[in-house]
Motif scaffolding. Sequence first.
Motif, PDB file in Angstrom:
ATOM      1  N   GLY A  77       0.860  -1.161   0.000  1.00 37.63           N
ATOM      2  CA  GLY A  77       0.000   0.000   0.000  1.00 37.63           C
ATOM      3  C   GLY A  77       0.902   1.217   0.000  1.00 37.63           C
ATOM      4  N   PHE A  78       0.440   2.309  -0.569  1.00 36.19           N
ATOM      5  CA  PHE A  78       1.285   3.499  -0.597  1.00 36.19           C
ATOM      6  C   PHE A  78       0.421   4.751  -0.689  1.00 36.19           C
ATOM      7  CE2 PHE A  78       0.876   1.816  -4.881  1.00 36.19           C
ATOM      8  CZ  PHE A  78       0.484   2.927  -5.615  1.00 36.19           C
ATOM      9  N   VAL A  79       1.025   5.866  -0.352  1.00 37.82           N
ATOM     10  CA  VAL A  79       0.337   7.155  -0.436  1.00 37.82           C
ATOM     11  C   VAL A  79       1.216   8.097  -1.253  1.00 37.82           C
ATOM     12  CG1 VAL A  79      -0.653   9.083   0.831  1.00 37.82           C
ATOM     13  CG2 VAL A  79      -0.675   6.787   1.838  1.00 37.82           C
ATOM     14  N   ILE A  80       0.643   8.656  -2.316  1.00 35.39           N
ATOM     15  CA  ILE A  80       1.355   9.597  -3.182  1.00 35.39           C
ATOM     16  C   ILE A  80       0.870  11.013  -2.862  1.00 35.39           C
ATOM     17  CG2 ILE A  80       1.730  10.344  -5.574  1.00 35.39           C
ATOM     18  CD1 ILE A  80       2.950   7.666  -5.213  1.00 35.39           C
ATOM     19  N   GLY A  81       1.801  11.893  -2.633  1.00 35.16           N
ATOM     20  CA  GLY A  81       1.465  13.311  -2.446  1.00 35.16           C
ATOM     21  C   GLY A  81       0.588  13.591  -1.247  1.00 35.16           C
ATOM     22  N   GLY A  82       0.545  12.684  -0.306  1.00 36.42           N
ATOM     23  CA  GLY A  82      -0.224  12.882   0.918  1.00 36.42           C
ATOM     24  C   GLY A  82      -1.712  12.688   0.749  1.00 36.42           C
ATOM     25  N   THR A  83      -2.171  12.409  -0.466  1.00 35.79           N
ATOM     26  CA  THR A  83      -3.619  12.307  -0.678  1.00 35.79           C
ATOM     27  C   THR A  83      -4.045  11.039  -1.410  1.00 35.79           C
ATOM     28  OG1 THR A  83      -3.356  13.544  -2.718  1.00 35.79           O
ATOM     29  CG2 THR A  83      -3.981  14.809  -0.753  1.00 35.79           C
ATOM     30  N   GLU A  84      -3.244  10.595  -2.338  1.00 38.02           N
ATOM     31  CA  GLU A  84      -3.671   9.493  -3.188  1.00 38.02           C
ATOM     32  C   GLU A  84      -3.195   8.160  -2.615  1.00 38.02           C
ATOM     33  OE1 GLU A  84      -5.685   9.918  -5.506  1.00 38.02           O
ATOM     34  OE2 GLU A  84      -5.542  12.049  -5.968  1.00 38.02           O
ATOM     35  N   VAL A  85      -4.148   7.385  -2.161  1.00 39.24           N
ATOM     36  CA  VAL A  85      -3.814   6.080  -1.605  1.00 39.24           C
ATOM     37  C   VAL A  85      -3.824   5.047  -2.733  1.00 39.24           C
ATOM     38  CG1 VAL A  85      -4.520   4.282   0.024  1.00 39.24           C
ATOM     39  CG2 VAL A  85      -4.827   6.696   0.607  1.00 39.24           C
ATOM     40  N   GLY A  86      -2.809   4.229  -2.778  1.00 37.85           N
ATOM     41  CA  GLY A  86      -2.720   3.250  -3.854  1.00 37.85           C
ATOM     42  C   GLY A  86      -2.454   1.852  -3.333  1.00 37.85           C
ATOM     43  N   ILE A  87      -2.685   0.893  -4.208  1.00 38.17           N
ATOM     44  CA  ILE A  87      -2.405  -0.511  -3.876  1.00 38.17           C
ATOM     45  C   ILE A  87      -1.662  -1.135  -5.052  1.00 38.17           C
ATOM     46  CG2 ILE A  87      -4.620  -1.381  -4.733  1.00 38.17           C
ATOM     47  CD1 ILE A  87      -4.508  -3.318  -2.253  1.00 38.17           C
TER      48      ILE A  87
END
Lengths: 219, 701
Positions: B252-262
């Motif tokens: 799991g990761f968060v890009i730019g403090g807003t976009e959560v990704g998997i």
Amino acid sequence: MGAVLPMILRLSLALSMLLALLACGTSGDEDSALGQSIATFTRDEAEFVPRFVVLLEEEAPSIQVGFIERDISGSLLLEHQKGDFDYWLSVDGAQIILENGMLHSMRGFGEGLLASDLSEPMTLVRELSSGWSDRFHTYLDGNDFAVTRTYRCRIENEGQQSIDFYGTSRSVVLMRENCRSLDQEFTNLYWLDPRSRTIVLSRQWAGPFVGDISTRIVP
Amino acid sequence: MRLSFVAVFTYCAAAFMADTVGSQTLSTFGTPGLVDMPTAEVMSDGQVALTSNRYGNVTRNTFTFQVLPRVYGSFRYGVFRNFRDATPTAPEDFYDRSFDLHFQIAYEGENRPGLAIGLRDFGGTGLLSSEYLVATKTFGDRFELTGGIGWGRLAQRNSFKNPLSVISPKFENRPSSGGIDDTGQLDFGSWFRGPAAVFGGVEYQATDRLSLQLEYSSDAYDEEVSQGVIEIKTPFNFGLNYTYANGSNLRGFVIGGTEVGIQYSYTFNPKNRRVPGGFDEAPPTIVDRNRAILADWNLENDPGRASDVLEDSLDAEGITLEAFVASGDTATVRISNRRWDRGAQAIGRTARVMAQTLPANIDVFVVTTMTSDVPNSSVTIRRDDLEVLETDYDGAWRSLARVQIDDAPVTGREGEVEGLYPKFSYGLGPYLGFSFFDPDEPLRFQLGAELVLSYAPTPGFSFNSTFRLPVAGNIADATRESDSVLPRVRSDASLYAQQSNLQVNRLTADYTFKPGEDLFGRVSGGYLENMFGGISTELLWYPIDSRVAYGVELNYVKQRDFDMLFGFQDYGVFTGHASMYYDHGNGFLTQVDVGRYLAGDWGATLGIDREFNNGFSIGGYFTLTDVPFDDFGEGSFDKGIRFTVPVSWLTGEPSRGGYSQTIQPVLRDGGARLNIANRLYRSTRDYRAAKLSDGWGRFYR
């Protein structure tokens, strides 16, 4: 449209395997073999190969062999003898080759053990002597190369023991063999009849794929 | 309990594949990295990583291959949803294909970091185009620190004057990318140019399986933010990665403090068959000569009896006996291999059957392999060597040193097994085909039934046919019409799918022959492939002990009707190539084809494949012709990646089958070559000396 590449692979293989089940023919190559994939992964009961049936009918000698990590065991029948080598066949056509009871090679169990040079440890074990020895294993690796590995082994006579052998007590000598190479180590145990020097029971390392096997002769 | 090797396998295969714990963390670009940023790391030689992730309106699917110990390459297919306003020719979603290349300048040492240089999206539309120089150093067992400098997209945040401008002022400015019109071309003129920016981050390995990544990113997602595809509030990205025992990673990761990704990724190494020793039934035992089946037979008086026994025994091993000749102390067989993916294994089993069968006075076995009913190679084996080396710990290689491999002589039909001709074979089964990267539907497929018929009245001469009946799929639903300015030799593929029902995919008369030593020839006529029919001729010179082969092919073909039946369109063309094939002997195969392509364009194709000794191969090719990039259309020139996965690699069961696929980013008309089913190099190569030697580890298997 996510996960395209993994999906392509999964779809291709899964569908091809599934569809191959429907295939038939007499093509030159025995190729509609993706169906074999399904057969491999779904088969839980082995079929008797004709060679094994012949041996069964001939009441060929048998040996008990176990795969210790898997906790399964069964009987193999003696298909062929050549000097010190015994060729033991499983119901589904796999083979274990023992040299005076020591594991020399395997065919069809997935392990790539093509052959071994056991001359040094065999001498010590059969003489019931302690000492150092070298053994050589040649494996077929996953890339189809035959790779020879050398192991330095310490063999110890652990003394006489009494073991339960098919319900009766039998006096044997336990020989322990500790081997290591740069990146592998294993221990083999041999229980020998002190008079005939026959290995009646053993636990031996076959390789990284299969791990340890056990053998027990059938009187 | 009966002992079943299948049961053994189920356990062992899982255990054997479980050595990948602690494998490389893969970035959202599907390459070794932190979250978005690259690291100065590589995967194991030959490793393959398949990665898919999603965050915001962005999806990236990446195939990464460690081509060489220091070099990996990637192919990526990205989807940016709602990226623009839809038009009649372009949907609102944007599909982006990109290639990356990474070179490890230096591996990490005790007191120095690893150092690497890389290109992202070096030949695509330019949306992800960037270059980097990055260093990575590990501290203790758990911390890894990365710092780097980036250009292009990797210089979108806090950029500064390009330090390379001290070399030349031209590095100060980055030419704008040509975008979709120039896609496919290498952007040499942009690499490492324009402003630069720094990036960095740290990875903490919390446990054997769990790791955390924190990075400062120099990628501000300018284009995506301006299109409203993604929202970026901070330059810091965060990731959490979990590695499974089978080599897959879930993160799991968060890009730019807003976009959560998997993200899910799966890695494996083609070097490793799932089952190294295979499940092939044990070979026939090599019995004492005096116990051979025909020990008491006088072959001179009854060679037919020997032939019968050999035929039956070899058939049980998946090998067809085509001829048997005994002369003095030598017995010769001609065989065709139906089952074994390594020629050496087929020869080894044949020799075992001969040893099990033939009387004691036969000292020499000669095994001649046949391909397409033509003699290929002859392997001479001394019976003594076969017997003595069977249990030798180095028997495989010692036996190779003692055998002799020659080009097979043309001996006519001497000793031919009675009733061998005419040969008839058929195959009825399903087929599955794919079409990739249509912007309207990036993955299309067609599923149906396939009938293959073959009839060979005499050696070398055969009639071959393939018929398909599509049953399901969406390839025919494609509505995009070709805009090609070239003869539409491939770009009308969807019309073939739409206007055909029962398809005649191949209907040919073929003659394969051996005109001289180390020479192979082929003449084919009829409906050669889906879109073309005509005459095809080929000559191959392949010295038995050489890793180089040369071929020449000449064809005259006409374009077939879209219904894929028996009619032709007006377009006809002479096409053909001179080819060189070079097996480097280190796992690489290079093929160069120079000549005229289907659209009448002249040029050359360079193909390089990494071939693993077990048959798994991954490669790529590109074709440059005299068609200008603008006339070619999207992609600028023809190129693709391709792979082959042998069935035996997957299952451990013996098989000559395999799953092959070529993936072309764009299917256009320039650089298109005729598809011939039975080109000579591929069909003869398995039994020439180099391939036989490479596979000799399986001789006693």
